[in-house]
Motif scaffolding. Structure first.
Motif, short mmCIF file in Angstrom:
data_model
loop_
_atom_site.label_atom_id
_atom_site.label_comp_id
_atom_site.label_asym_id
_atom_site.label_seq_id
_atom_site.Cartn_x
_atom_site.Cartn_y
_atom_site.Cartn_z
N ALA A 82 41.03 68.29 57.22
CA ALA A 82 40.27 68.75 58.37
C ALA A 82 39.43 69.96 58.00
CB ALA A 82 41.20 69.11 59.52
N ASN A 83 38.38 70.15 58.76
CA ASN A 83 37.56 71.35 58.64
C ASN A 83 38.44 72.58 58.91
OD1 ASN A 83 35.60 73.45 60.20
ND2 ASN A 83 34.47 72.31 58.65
N TRP A 84 38.16 73.65 58.21
CA TRP A 84 39.02 74.85 58.33
C TRP A 84 39.07 75.38 59.77
CZ3 TRP A 84 37.27 79.85 59.64
CH2 TRP A 84 35.87 79.99 59.74
N LYS A 85 38.01 75.19 60.55
CA LYS A 85 38.01 75.73 61.92
C LYS A 85 38.98 74.98 62.82
CE LYS A 85 33.41 75.57 62.35
NZ LYS A 85 33.02 75.16 60.96
N LEU A 86 39.18 73.69 62.56
CA LEU A 86 40.18 72.96 63.36
C LEU A 86 41.58 73.48 63.04
CD1 LEU A 86 38.86 69.28 63.28
CD2 LEU A 86 38.68 70.94 65.14
N PHE A 122 44.92 80.27 54.75
CA PHE A 122 44.06 79.11 54.97
C PHE A 122 42.88 79.19 53.99
CE2 PHE A 122 45.58 77.41 59.10
CZ PHE A 122 46.46 78.42 59.46
N THR A 123 42.67 78.12 53.23
CA THR A 123 41.54 78.11 52.30
C THR A 123 40.62 76.94 52.65
OG1 THR A 123 42.96 79.01 50.56
CG2 THR A 123 40.86 78.05 49.88
N PRO A 124 39.40 77.23 53.11
CA PRO A 124 38.43 76.14 53.31
C PRO A 124 38.03 75.59 51.95
CG PRO A 124 37.73 78.19 54.42
CD PRO A 124 38.84 78.54 53.48
N VAL A 125 38.18 74.30 51.75
CA VAL A 125 37.86 73.70 50.44
C VAL A 125 36.57 72.89 50.52
CG1 VAL A 125 38.69 72.17 48.62
CG2 VAL A 125 40.30 73.68 49.79
N SER A 126 36.47 72.05 51.54
CA SER A 126 35.22 71.30 51.75
C SER A 126 35.08 71.08 53.25
CB SER A 126 35.26 69.97 50.98
OG SER A 126 36.27 69.14 51.51
N THR A 127 34.00 70.43 53.64
CA THR A 127 33.73 70.23 55.07
C THR A 127 34.96 69.68 55.79
OG1 THR A 127 31.52 69.62 54.36
CG2 THR A 127 32.05 69.23 56.67
N GLY A 128 35.62 68.69 55.18
CA GLY A 128 36.73 68.02 55.86
C GLY A 128 38.07 68.22 55.18
N PHE A 129 38.20 69.28 54.38
CA PHE A 129 39.49 69.50 53.71
C PHE A 129 39.79 70.99 53.60
CE2 PHE A 129 42.24 70.05 49.98
CZ PHE A 129 43.31 69.26 50.38
N SER A 130 41.02 71.34 53.94
CA SER A 130 41.46 72.74 53.86
C SER A 130 42.85 72.76 53.24
CB SER A 130 41.57 73.36 55.26
OG SER A 130 40.38 73.11 56.00
N GLU A 131 43.13 73.88 52.57
CA GLU A 131 44.48 74.03 52.05
C GLU A 131 45.19 75.09 52.88
OE1 GLU A 131 45.90 74.90 47.66
OE2 GLU A 131 45.87 76.71 48.89
N VAL A 132 46.35 74.73 53.42
CA VAL A 132 47.18 75.71 54.12
C VAL A 132 48.36 75.99 53.20
CG1 VAL A 132 48.55 76.18 56.18
CG2 VAL A 132 46.47 74.76 56.35
N ARG A 133 48.55 77.26 52.89
CA ARG A 133 49.66 77.64 52.01
C ARG A 133 50.58 78.59 52.76
NH1 ARG A 133 49.43 81.42 46.72
NH2 ARG A 133 49.56 82.94 48.39
N VAL A 134 51.87 78.31 52.74
CA VAL A 134 52.83 79.16 53.45
C VAL A 134 53.81 79.73 52.42
CG1 VAL A 134 54.52 79.28 55.31
CG2 VAL A 134 52.58 77.70 55.51
N SER A 135 54.03 81.05 52.48
CA SER A 135 54.99 81.70 51.57
C SER A 135 56.02 82.46 52.38
CB SER A 135 54.27 82.70 50.65
OG SER A 135 53.26 82.06 49.92
N LYS A 183 49.71 67.21 60.80
CA LYS A 183 49.48 65.88 61.40
C LYS A 183 48.51 65.98 62.59
CE LYS A 183 51.20 61.58 62.76
NZ LYS A 183 50.01 61.31 63.55
N ILE A 184 48.76 66.93 63.50
CA ILE A 184 47.88 66.97 64.69
C ILE A 184 46.46 67.44 64.33
CG2 ILE A 184 49.68 67.14 66.46
CD1 ILE A 184 49.47 70.10 66.51
N ASN A 221 43.12 65.38 64.90
CA ASN A 221 42.02 66.04 65.60
C ASN A 221 40.70 65.78 64.88
OD1 ASN A 221 41.60 69.54 66.77
ND2 ASN A 221 40.42 67.72 67.20
N GLN A 222 40.72 65.95 63.54
CA GLN A 222 39.49 65.73 62.77
C GLN A 222 39.02 64.29 62.89
OE1 GLN A 222 37.69 68.11 60.42
NE2 GLN A 222 36.20 66.53 60.90
N LYS A 223 39.96 63.34 62.84
CA LYS A 223 39.57 61.92 62.93
C LYS A 223 38.82 61.65 64.23
CE LYS A 223 43.39 60.19 60.14
NZ LYS A 223 44.80 59.81 60.28
N GLY A 224 39.33 62.22 65.33
CA GLY A 224 38.67 62.02 66.61
C GLY A 224 37.32 62.72 66.69
N VAL A 225 37.27 63.91 66.11
CA VAL A 225 36.02 64.68 66.13
C VAL A 225 34.93 63.96 65.33
CG1 VAL A 225 35.01 66.83 65.24
CG2 VAL A 225 37.07 66.93 66.64
#
Ligand code: FES
Ligand SMILES: [Fe+2]
Length: 406
Positions: free
Chosen positions: A195-199, A324-337, A368-369, A373-377
Motif C-alpha cells: 500500500a501507499n505509505w499514506k494509507l 514506516f518506510t515509503p518504498v514505492s507508490t504501492g509498497f511500504s515497509e513497516v518495521r517494528v522493534s 491486512k486491512i 484498503n489499497q486494493k479498493g482505492v
C-alpha cells in the motif's frame, strides 16, 4: 505518465475537500509519490534505528529511503556519523550490506578509502595535485536522542526542516524518564505492506477500526470499547488517573494542537490502559523489567508521534518502535522493534513471544486491512469518502500532508 504532468500539484491539492479522504492519484500516482519523497520524506527527521544497533566503534548500518542509501557508523571518537553512501570518485555505492563492522569505509569499485570520520585517507594512483582532504564523504544530518538515531536528507539549516530541538523539548517530558539510551532492541519484525505509505499512516492515526479489526488490542485497551459505550465513565477514569500522577510530576496529558505548533507533525497521546493492567500484554502483567526502576510506575501508555514515519508506543516496562518506510507508490515497509531495559536477559526477565504479542498480532491485522484498503482505492469507482468523528488525527495528518506537498 502522471496526473501532475498536466496539472500543477498545487491545483490537485486545492481541489481536495476537507474532511474527505484524498483523491485516487495521491495513493496510486508515481508522480505524486515522487513529489511526496521530495516535499515530505526528504524534509523530515527520519528514525533509522536504536543506538543498540551500533554497540561498538566500527559498527555500521545502512538505511535505504527516498532513493538514497545512508551509512550510519559508530566512529572511533564514539560519535555516530551519517554519510551518503556515494563514492566521491565516480559515485559507486560504498557499503553494499545492510550492516557490518569495518575499520575503514572502502569503495569496492576502485578502492578509495575513508576513515570512520568520513575523511579520505587513500586514493590510488591519483595526480600529484590531488588533495585527499578535498574529498570527504558527503555528510547527512544526524541526531541521537534518547537512544534513537534520526537523520535528515535535507542540508543542515534548510528552512523547511523542523527544528529538532523544538521536537525534543515537546516530547522530552513523555520519554526522558524511560532511560531509552541505556535500553536495547531485543526483537525486530518487518511487515511488508502492499500500500501507499499514506494509507499505512492514516490507519495508524485512528482507532475507529480497532473494534472491528483488532480483538486483542480492544480487549487490552479500555479506551476503545469503554470510550464508545460509556464516554463519560471513561473520561472520569482518565481524569482520576491524571490527577493522581500529575501530582507526582508525570506527564499525563495529551500533547494536542492547542499546546504545540500545529505546523509540526509531532504529538503525544497518554492515558491509563485498563483497570488492573500494568502494560500492553495479554494478561496485563509486566512483560519486562521496568525501564526506570527508580520511578513509580503509573501503568499508563503513551503513543509518541515524531512525525508521519516514526512512532514510539511507550509502557513502563518496554517500548515499541514503529518505522514506516515509503518504498514505492504501492509498497511500504513497516518495521517494528521491541525495546527493553539494557540489563534485561531473555529467558530470565522477558520472553520475546509475550513481549511482542500485542503489537505483532495487531500489526499483522493492520497489514491486512491496509492492503485491502489499497486494493479498493485502486478501483475505477473509488472516490473520496468522509472521515468519521473518530478519525480526527487522521484528518490532521492529511491536512498537514496537503499543506506540505503543495
Ligand atoms: S567509484 Fe569509488 S573508488 Fe571509484
Ligand atoms: Fe490498527
Amino acid at each position: 505518465m502522471s496526473v501532475i504532468d498536466n496539472m500543477p500539484i498545487a491545483d490537485l491539492v486545492a481541489r481536495q475537500t476537507p474532511g474527505m479522504t484524498l483523491e485516487q492519484p495521491f495513493y496510486t500516482d508515481p508522480g505524486v509519490f515522487a513529489r511526496d519523497l521530495e516535499a515530505i520524506v526528504a524534509k523530515q527527521w527520519l528514525f533509522v534505528d536504536h543506538i543498540s544497533a551500533l554497540p561498538t566503534p566500527g559498527d555500521y548500518i545502512t538505511y535505504e529511503i527516498a532513493g538514497e542509501s545512508i551509512i550510519l557508523v559508530h566512529a572511533k571518537s564514539r560519535a555516530i556519523h551519517a554519510f551518503f553512501n556515494v563514492c566521491r570518485h565516480r559515485g559507486s555505492r560504498i557499503c553494499l550490506n545492510p550492516k557490518g563492522h569495518v575499520r575503514t569505509l572502502t569503495c569496492p569499485y576502485h578502492a578509495w578509502v575513508w576513515d570512520l570520520e568520513g575523511r579520505l585517507i587513500r586514493a590510488r594512483q591519483m595526480a600529484e595535485d590531488f588533495k585527499p582532504e578535498d574529498w570527504p564523504l558527503h555528510t547527512c544530518a544526524v541526531r541521537v536522542w534518547n537512544g534513537m538515531i534520526f537523520i535528515n536528507l535535507a542540508p543542515e539549516g534548510d528552512p523547511q526542516v523542523a527544528d529538532f530541538a523544538a521536537m525534543a523539548r515537546d516530547l522530552g517530558p513523555y520519554i526522558d524518564h524511560a532511560n531509552l539510551a541505556g535500553a536495547k532492541v531485543v526483537h525486530t519484525e518487518l511487515y511488508p505492506t502492499d500500500a501507499n505509505w499514506k494509507l499505512a499512516v492514516e490507519n495508524f492515526h485512528e482507532c475507529y477500526h480497532c473494534a472491528p479489526a483488532h480483538p486483542e488490542y480492544t480487549q487490552v485497551n479500555a479506551y476503545v470499547n469503554d470510550g464508545d459505550r460509556d464516554p463519560e465513565g471513561r473520561q472520569k477514569v482518565v481524569q482520576d488517573w491524571r490527577a493522581t500522577w500529575s501530582i507526582k510530576g508525570h506527564a499525563v496529558d495529551f500533547l494536542g494542537p492547542e499546546t504545540r505548533d500545529p505546523r509540526q507533525p509531532w504529538t503525544v497521546f497518554r492515558q491509563p490502559i485498563r483497570d488492573g493492567f500494568h502494560t500492553l500484554s495479554q494478561d496485563g502483567g509486566y512483560v519486562a523489567p521496568l525501564l526506570n526502576p527508580e520511578r513509580e510506575p503509573d501503568d499508563g501508555e503513551a503513543l509518541i508521534a515524531f512525525g508521519p514515519l516514526f512512532y514510539v508506543y511507550l509502557c513502563t516496562d518496554h517500548a515499541t518502535l514503529f518505522r514506516f518506510t515509503p518504498v514505492s507508490t504501492g509498497f511500504s515497509e513497516v518495521r517494528v522493534s521491541w525495546v527493553v531495559r539494557g540489563d534485561a536477559q531473555e529467558g530470565r526477565d522477558f520472553d520475546v513471544e509475550k513481549l511482542k504479542w500485542m503489537w505483532d498480532v495487531t500489526t499483522i491485522e493492520d497489514t491486512k486491512i491496509i492492503n485491502d484498503n489499497q486494493k479498493g482505492v485502486n478501483s475505477r469507482r473509488y472516490a473520496p469518502g468522509r472521515y468519521s468523528e473518530h478519525e480526527g488525527w487522521t484528518r490532521e495528518f492529511i491536512d498537514w500532508y496537503l499543506s506540505r506537498v503543495a
